[in-house]
Structure formats: C-alpha cells, structure tokens
Motif scaffolding. Structure first.
Motif, PDB file in Angstrom:
ATOM      1  N   ASP A  12       0.805  -1.222   0.000  1.00 13.65           N
ATOM      2  CA  ASP A  12       0.000   0.000   0.000  1.00 13.65           C
ATOM      3  C   ASP A  12       0.842   1.279   0.000  1.00 13.65           C
ATOM      4  OD1 ASP A  12       0.876  -0.207   2.606  1.00 13.65           O
ATOM      5  OD2 ASP A  12      -1.109  -0.639   3.448  1.00 13.65           O
ATOM      6  N   GLU A  13       2.168   1.146   0.038  1.00 15.83           N
ATOM      7  CA  GLU A  13       3.039   2.319  -0.060  1.00 15.83           C
ATOM      8  C   GLU A  13       3.568   2.538  -1.476  1.00 15.83           C
ATOM      9  OE1 GLU A  13       6.223   2.089   2.705  1.00 15.83           O
ATOM     10  OE2 GLU A  13       4.928   2.120   4.499  1.00 15.83           O
ATOM     11  N   LEU A  14       3.235   1.633  -2.406  1.00 18.96           N
ATOM     12  CA  LEU A  14       3.789   1.690  -3.743  1.00 18.96           C
ATOM     13  C   LEU A  14       2.964   2.582  -4.668  1.00 18.96           C
ATOM     14  CD1 LEU A  14       4.616  -2.096  -4.273  1.00 18.96           C
ATOM     15  CD2 LEU A  14       6.067  -0.309  -3.283  1.00 18.96           C
ATOM     16  N   SER A  15       3.578   2.978  -5.776  1.00 19.71           N
ATOM     17  CA  SER A  15       2.864   3.730  -6.806  1.00 19.71           C
ATOM     18  C   SER A  15       1.921   2.795  -7.553  1.00 19.71           C
ATOM     19  CB  SER A  15       3.849   4.343  -7.800  1.00 19.71           C
ATOM     20  OG  SER A  15       4.450   3.329  -8.588  1.00 19.71           O
ATOM     21  N   GLY A  16       1.010   3.376  -8.335  1.00 21.06           N
ATOM     22  CA  GLY A  16       0.054   2.567  -9.091  1.00 21.06           C
ATOM     23  C   GLY A  16       0.730   1.594 -10.032  1.00 21.06           C
ATOM     24  N   GLY A  17       1.766   2.049 -10.744  1.00 23.70           N
ATOM     25  CA  GLY A  17       2.471   1.172 -11.665  1.00 23.70           C
ATOM     26  C   GLY A  17       3.197   0.054 -10.956  1.00 23.70           C
ATOM     27  N   GLN A  18       3.791   0.367  -9.811  1.00 24.60           N
ATOM     28  CA  GLN A  18       4.484  -0.670  -9.039  1.00 24.60           C
ATOM     29  C   GLN A  18       3.493  -1.703  -8.516  1.00 24.60           C
ATOM     30  OE1 GLN A  18       6.330   2.029  -6.239  1.00 24.60           O
ATOM     31  NE2 GLN A  18       8.360   1.767  -7.168  1.00 24.60           N
ATOM     32  N   ARG A  19       2.366  -1.235  -7.988  1.00 19.57           N
ATOM     33  CA  ARG A  19       1.357  -2.169  -7.469  1.00 19.57           C
ATOM     34  C   ARG A  19       0.862  -3.098  -8.566  1.00 19.57           C
ATOM     35  NH1 ARG A  19      -0.579   2.300  -4.547  1.00 19.57           N
ATOM     36  NH2 ARG A  19      -2.230   2.614  -6.084  1.00 19.57           N
ATOM     37  N   GLN A  20       0.658  -2.548  -9.769  1.00 20.38           N
ATOM     38  CA  GLN A  20       0.155  -3.384 -10.866  1.00 20.38           C
ATOM     39  C   GLN A  20       1.166  -4.469 -11.225  1.00 20.38           C
ATOM     40  OE1 GLN A  20      -2.754  -3.636 -11.429  1.00 20.38           O
ATOM     41  NE2 GLN A  20      -3.466  -2.918 -13.407  1.00 20.38           N
ATOM     42  N   ARG A  21       2.448  -4.130 -11.207  1.00 18.19           N
ATOM     43  CA  ARG A  21       3.470  -5.132 -11.495  1.00 18.19           C
ATOM     44  C   ARG A  21       3.521  -6.196 -10.400  1.00 18.19           C
ATOM     45  NH1 ARG A  21       6.836  -0.744 -12.491  1.00 18.19           N
ATOM     46  NH2 ARG A  21       8.351  -1.434 -10.932  1.00 18.19           N
ATOM     47  N   VAL A  22       3.255  -5.791  -9.155  1.00 13.87           N
ATOM     48  CA  VAL A  22       3.229  -6.766  -8.049  1.00 13.87           C
ATOM     49  C   VAL A  22       2.084  -7.750  -8.240  1.00 13.87           C
ATOM     50  CG1 VAL A  22       2.881  -7.056  -5.573  1.00 13.87           C
ATOM     51  CG2 VAL A  22       4.387  -5.246  -6.405  1.00 13.87           C
ATOM     52  N   TRP A  23       0.911  -7.258  -8.614  1.00 13.78           N
ATOM     53  CA  TRP A  23      -0.221  -8.154  -8.835  1.00 13.78           C
ATOM     54  C   TRP A  23       0.057  -9.109  -9.994  1.00 13.78           C
ATOM     55  CZ3 TRP A  23      -3.757  -9.091  -5.400  1.00 13.78           C
ATOM     56  CH2 TRP A  23      -4.110  -8.109  -4.466  1.00 13.78           C
ATOM     57  N   ILE A  24       0.709  -8.600 -11.041  1.00 12.54           N
ATOM     58  CA  ILE A  24       1.067  -9.481 -12.156  1.00 12.54           C
ATOM     59  C   ILE A  24       2.077 -10.525 -11.684  1.00 12.54           C
ATOM     60  CG2 ILE A  24       2.154  -9.601 -14.431  1.00 12.54           C
ATOM     61  CD1 ILE A  24       0.983  -6.825 -15.002  1.00 12.54           C
ATOM     62  N   ALA A  25       3.006 -10.125 -10.822  1.00 11.93           N
ATOM     63  CA  ALA A  25       3.972 -11.076 -10.273  1.00 11.93           C
ATOM     64  C   ALA A  25       3.254 -12.189  -9.508  1.00 11.93           C
ATOM     65  CB  ALA A  25       4.970 -10.361  -9.362  1.00 11.93           C
ATOM     66  N   MET A  26       2.218 -11.832  -8.749  1.00 11.26           N
ATOM     67  CA  MET A  26       1.469 -12.851  -8.024  1.00 11.26           C
ATOM     68  C   MET A  26       0.806 -13.823  -8.998  1.00 11.26           C
ATOM     69  SD  MET A  26      -1.600 -12.558  -5.211  1.00 11.26           S
ATOM     70  CE  MET A  26      -2.892 -12.472  -6.445  1.00 11.26           C
ATOM     71  N   ALA A  27       0.240 -13.278 -10.091  1.00 13.32           N
ATOM     72  CA  ALA A  27      -0.368 -14.147 -11.099  1.00 13.32           C
ATOM     73  C   ALA A  27       0.685 -15.037 -11.752  1.00 13.32           C
ATOM     74  CB  ALA A  27      -1.083 -13.306 -12.151  1.00 13.32           C
ATOM     75  N   LEU A  28       1.873 -14.482 -11.982  1.00 15.09           N
ATOM     76  CA  LEU A  28       2.960 -15.281 -12.565  1.00 15.09           C
ATOM     77  C   LEU A  28       3.360 -16.420 -11.635  1.00 15.09           C
ATOM     78  CD1 LEU A  28       5.494 -12.794 -14.200  1.00 15.09           C
ATOM     79  CD2 LEU A  28       3.745 -14.197 -15.278  1.00 15.09           C
ATOM     80  N   ALA A  29       3.352 -16.154 -10.334  1.00 13.59           N
ATOM     81  CA  ALA A  29       3.760 -17.176  -9.366  1.00 13.59           C
ATOM     82  C   ALA A  29       2.840 -18.395  -9.398  1.00 13.59           C
ATOM     83  CB  ALA A  29       3.818 -16.582  -7.962  1.00 13.59           C
ATOM     84  N   GLN A  30       1.631 -18.226  -9.941  1.00 15.19           N
ATOM     85  CA  GLN A  30       0.740 -19.382 -10.110  1.00 15.19           C
ATOM     86  C   GLN A  30       1.261 -20.337 -11.173  1.00 15.19           C
ATOM     87  OE1 GLN A  30      -3.220 -16.681  -9.761  1.00 15.19           O
ATOM     88  NE2 GLN A  30      -3.589 -18.769 -10.436  1.00 15.19           N
ATOM     89  N   GLN A  31       2.141 -19.817 -12.051  1.00 17.78           N
ATOM     90  CA  GLN A  31       2.710 -20.612 -13.150  1.00 17.78           C
ATOM     91  C   GLN A  31       1.621 -21.206 -14.037  1.00 17.78           C
ATOM     92  OE1 GLN A  31       5.563 -23.273 -11.014  1.00 17.78           O
ATOM     93  NE2 GLN A  31       7.110 -22.178 -12.209  1.00 17.78           N
ATOM     94  N   THR A  32       0.715 -20.362 -14.460  1.00 13.05           N
ATOM     95  CA  THR A  32      -0.376 -20.811 -15.320  1.00 13.05           C
ATOM     96  C   THR A  32      -0.051 -20.543 -16.782  1.00 13.05           C
ATOM     97  OG1 THR A  32      -1.497 -18.672 -15.157  1.00 13.05           O
ATOM     98  CG2 THR A  32      -2.091 -20.347 -13.535  1.00 13.05           C
ATOM     99  N   PRO A  33      -0.468 -21.423 -17.688  1.00  8.93           N
ATOM    100  CA  PRO A  33      -0.255 -21.173 -19.114  1.00  8.93           C
ATOM    101  C   PRO A  33      -1.175 -20.101 -19.677  1.00  8.93           C
ATOM    102  CG  PRO A  33      -1.451 -23.225 -18.793  1.00  8.93           C
ATOM    103  CD  PRO A  33      -1.040 -22.757 -17.428  1.00  8.93           C
ATOM    104  N   LEU A  34      -2.273 -19.810 -18.965  1.00  9.66           N
ATOM    105  CA  LEU A  34      -3.233 -18.784 -19.383  1.00  9.66           C
ATOM    106  C   LEU A  34      -3.239 -17.657 -18.364  1.00  9.66           C
ATOM    107  CD1 LEU A  34      -6.005 -21.296 -20.306  1.00  9.66           C
ATOM    108  CD2 LEU A  34      -5.313 -19.525 -21.898  1.00  9.66           C
TER     109      LEU A  34
END
Length: 280
Positions: free
Chosen positions: A155-177
């Motif tokens: 919650d201390e990050l900028s909007g762009g940083q937060r969005q990259r963090v959420w994408i990182a979480m999705a990547l950690a699922q290791q999903t093909p889609l």
C-alpha cells in the motif's frame, strides 16, 4: 483437450486454430440485466488476445465469465474441453491466472508475501512451502521488476508498481493462461507502456495472454488477436491489421477517424477526425 476453430483470412484461406479456453452460446447477466446473449468466442492458444469495445459493451463481463468469476446464465465456458464450472478451484487456478479490474491488498502486506500467495494452488495437505515455491516467487518478482521492493508494504507503492506486483502474483501461479481486466486503468502513459511491454514479454515466453483494454491503439500495437465487441456481441475478430479499419471504428466506437500505419511498429494507428471549425 482443446477445441479447434476455423476462420478465413482476407484472401479466403481457411486457418484453423486450437483453443484451451472458449465460451459457447453464452448468455451473461447480472441479476435481471442481460449483458450478452448467444455469445461464442474462442481464445487462440499462444496468442496475445485483446478485447476492445465501447464502455458497457460486455468486455469485462466476458472476461469474468472466461475466468469463472461470473457464472453464465446460459451456455458453457470450456477449459481444456471441460465445463470450467465443474472443475475443482485449485485445478482452474493452476491453469488460469487472473488479474481483476480492482485488486485490494491486505493492509500492511509486503510485496514478497503478496506474490507468495500465488503459490496457494500448488499447496496441499502433503505439500507445504518448499524451495521450489521460494524460487518461483523470486523469479516472478525478478520478471516483473519488483524484486527490490520485496520488503516494502504494497500500500506504499505507486500505481504502476502495485500493478506489477499483482502481475507477479499471477505469474507465481505458473499458469499457461493469464487474464487481465483493464491492467492499465489509472496508470500514466509511461506505466501503461511498462505494463503492456511486460505482458508482451510474457506472451513471447509462451503464455496465452488475454486482456481487456480501453485504448484501441495500444490494443492494435500489442495484440496478436483482437476481439471487437459492441452491445454484448462480437462484431469482428482476427489480427489487428484486418480488424482495425476506419469502417469498424465508426461502427463500433461511433468515431470518425483515419487509420494509418504506426511509424514505430507498422500496426494500425487510429487518428480521430479533428473537430470541424465553426462556420464564420
């Protein structure tokens, strides 16, 4: 198991594509308000598919149905040839990652802890946190450029940083889609391009990426497959060079324009018609 669909290029050649994710004869609704009827769509495997259209045309609703966060009133969403609604939640989460339109992190959670939540689908009674999970989380943060922020509260990050963090979480699922609902909303132009470049890189590395975007020029530049919607219907789909025409932009967005080649990429670039000068 995948489904196979066919479409024709401009010269009439039939092209057949496979799709692990598709929707057949969908009726999508919120309580008593129907958003789409008789909607059939297939996401080509290994594509960067972008869904475009005017506000309230059903773009995000379609993505929600494809991700199983909205149950169709009628019809079926198929994941690997099976009704997605009948599959165990963890099985879906190991195949399909979702970045919703609005993501709210628990107060005070750090970047590393949020990204680690992407490993939940891979946990179980007999499989707890492992070195493999740690490796995947670190690689996901590296890939999205947030590793140096790992100990920072989200919650201390900028909007762009937060969005990259959420994408990182999705990547950690290791999903093909990977499905993203308006991933550039509320971001300035620099962060928009940053996020879209990241999505393009993920696609180039082998993922099937599906995104809802508002900016038609961004969609035309990054997508390999476009789905254009209006009033709950798919009105055109295919490569951006075939879909983005002056006629389509007028019909779908009610916008007079010229379509020229993007000087950077050669993809279609929509130039809105100028406001007509008032008569003197």
């Amino acid at each position: 198991m995948t489904t196979t669909t066919a479409h024709h290029t401009k010269d009439g050649t039939e092209v057949r594509t496979t799709s692990r994710l598709s929707g057949e004869d969908l009726t999508l609704a919120y309580e008593r308000r129907t958003v789409a009827e008789n909607l059939t769509v297939a996401v080509p495997d290994a594509s960067f598919t972008v869904i475009v259209g005017p506000n309230a045309c059903g773009k995000s609703t379609l993505l929600r149905a494809l991700s199983r966060t909205l149950k169709p009133a009628r019809g079926t969403v198929l994941l690997d040839g099976r009704d997605i609604g009948t599959l165990p939640a963890k099985q879906v989460a190991r195949t399909l990652g979702l970045l919703p339109q609005t993501s709210v992190a628990p107060e005070g959670i750090t970047v590393a802890d949020l990204v680690a939540r992407g490993r939940y689908p891979h946990q179980g009674l007999l499989r707890q946190w492992s070195r493999e999970d740690e490796r995947v989380v670190n690689e996901s943060m590296d890939a999205t450029g947030v590793a140096e922020l790992s100990e920072r509260p989200v919650d201390e990050l900028s909007g762009g940083q937060r969005q990259r963090v959420w994408i990182a979480m999705a990547l950690a699922q290791q999903t093909p889609l990977l499905l993203l609902d308006e991933p550039t909303t509320y971001l300035d132009i620099t962060h928009q391009i940053e996020v879209l470049d990241l999505c393009a890189r993920l696609h180039e590395e082998g993922r099937t990426v599906v995104a809802v975007l508002h900016d038609l020029n961004h969609a035309a530049r990054y997508a390999t497959h476009l789905i254009a919607m209006r009033d709950g219907r798919v009105v055109a789909e295919g490569p951006p060079a075939r879909v983005v025409t002056e006629t389509l932009v007028q019909d779908v967005f009610r916008l007079r324009c010229r379509v020229i080649d993007d000087p950077e990429t050669g993809t279609p670039l929509v130039v809105p018609a100028a406001r007509r000068a008032a008569a003197v």
